[in-house]
Design a protein around this motif. Structure first.
Motif, mmCIF file in Angstrom:
data_model
loop_
_atom_site.group_PDB
_atom_site.id
_atom_site.type_symbol
_atom_site.label_atom_id
_atom_site.label_comp_id
_atom_site.label_asym_id
_atom_site.label_seq_id
_atom_site.Cartn_x
_atom_site.Cartn_y
_atom_site.Cartn_z
ATOM 1 N N LYS A 7 0.794 -1.204 0.161
ATOM 2 C CA LYS A 7 -0.020 0.037 -0.133
ATOM 3 C C LYS A 7 0.842 1.211 0.173
ATOM 4 O O LYS A 7 0.602 2.194 -0.484
ATOM 5 N N ILE A 8 2.094 1.209 0.617
ATOM 6 C CA ILE A 8 2.893 2.423 0.650
ATOM 7 C C ILE A 8 3.491 2.758 -0.831
ATOM 8 O O ILE A 8 3.412 3.804 -1.172
ATOM 9 N N ILE A 9 3.924 1.206 -1.385
ATOM 10 C CA ILE A 9 4.421 1.522 -2.926
ATOM 11 C C ILE A 9 3.300 2.121 -3.608
ATOM 12 O O ILE A 9 3.720 2.901 -4.425
ATOM 13 N N ALA A 10 1.969 1.728 -3.423
ATOM 14 C CA ALA A 10 1.049 2.125 -4.476
ATOM 15 C C ALA A 10 0.641 3.570 -3.898
ATOM 16 O O ALA A 10 -0.267 4.016 -4.597
ATOM 17 N N GLY A 11 0.941 4.228 -2.827
ATOM 18 C CA GLY A 11 0.803 5.567 -2.540
ATOM 19 C C GLY A 11 -0.699 5.545 -1.754
ATOM 20 O O GLY A 11 -0.970 6.789 -1.497
ATOM 21 N N GLU A 12 -0.895 4.368 -1.383
ATOM 22 C CA GLU A 12 -2.393 4.420 -0.629
ATOM 23 C C GLU A 12 -2.025 4.764 0.831
ATOM 24 O O GLU A 12 -3.161 5.270 1.515
ATOM 25 N N ILE A 13 -0.807 4.542 1.479
ATOM 26 C CA ILE A 13 -0.404 4.732 2.582
ATOM 27 C C ILE A 13 0.648 5.974 2.423
ATOM 28 O O ILE A 13 1.581 5.554 1.837
ATOM 29 N N PRO A 14 0.649 7.255 3.057
ATOM 30 C CA PRO A 14 1.794 7.882 2.864
ATOM 31 C C PRO A 14 2.853 7.552 3.645
ATOM 32 O O PRO A 14 2.952 6.854 4.349
ATOM 33 N N SER A 15 4.160 7.935 3.053
ATOM 34 C CA SER A 15 5.487 7.530 3.616
ATOM 35 C C SER A 15 6.391 8.778 3.360
ATOM 36 O O SER A 15 6.315 9.560 2.562
ATOM 37 N N SER A 16 7.408 8.825 4.422
ATOM 38 C CA SER A 16 8.570 9.711 4.142
ATOM 39 C C SER A 16 9.743 9.056 3.248
ATOM 40 O O SER A 16 10.765 8.423 3.809
ATOM 41 N N LYS A 17 9.414 9.402 2.231
ATOM 42 C CA LYS A 17 10.317 8.616 1.041
ATOM 43 C C LYS A 17 11.748 9.307 1.107
ATOM 44 O O LYS A 17 12.108 10.462 1.142
ATOM 45 N N VAL A 18 12.804 8.660 1.027
ATOM 46 C CA VAL A 18 14.304 8.783 0.796
ATOM 47 C C VAL A 18 14.967 8.507 -0.488
ATOM 48 O O VAL A 18 15.679 9.248 -1.087
ATOM 49 N N TYR A 19 14.484 7.329 -1.094
ATOM 50 C CA TYR A 19 14.698 6.971 -2.404
ATOM 51 C C TYR A 19 13.733 6.056 -3.147
ATOM 52 O O TYR A 19 13.101 5.139 -2.485
#
Ligand code: 5GP
Ligand code: ZN
Length: 112
Positions: A7-19
């Motif tokens: 879900k994080i990969i799909a953008g359905e759950i937000p995350s603080s992306k580093v790379y």
């Protein structure tokens, strides 16, 4: 699929992306166990280290070639630890292969 990291990969759950690239994503752990705590995951759903095979291991190699740059991007300058928990005895809590990058401070010499 009911997988937090998918879900994080799909953008359905937000995350603080580093790379991010076409194969992998690195983002900050929501519950950091060190000053810098980043998770690196394959964009393909591999449940754990136990599910790594000759067929899917190219992405694991790719993760390891990117870890130095990801650590640097996250602000780590003086060394880091990489670990992957696999299965119940290791307390794996998310069944999508991930590598923890821990650093940004002096870590304990031993895990337990
Ligand atoms: P494990 O215990 O499986 O080795 O590691 C799973 C990690 O994922 C934990 O350190 C936990 O804090 C982190 N985590 C679980 N859910 C989320 C979430 O929704 N977002 C982020 N950024 N990290 C998460
Ligand atoms: Zn997944």
């Amino acid at each position: 699929m009911d997988c937090i990291f998918c879900k994080i990969i799909a953008g359905e759950i937000p995350s603080s992306k580093v790379y991010e690239d076409d194969k992998i994503l690195a983002f900050r752990d929501i519950n950091p166990e060190a000053k810098v705590h980043v998770l690196v995951i394959p964009k393909t759903h591999i449940p754990s280290m136990d599910a790594v095979t000759e067929e899917n291991s190219a992405v694991v190699a790719h993760i390891f070639t990117k870890i130095p740059a990801i650590a640097k991007e996250a602000g780590i300058t003086n060394g880091y630890r990489v670990l992957s928990n696999c299965g119940p005895d290791a307390a794996q809590s998310v069944p999508h292969l991930h590598f923890h990058i821990l650093g940004g401070e002096q870590l304990p010499a031993h895990l337990v």
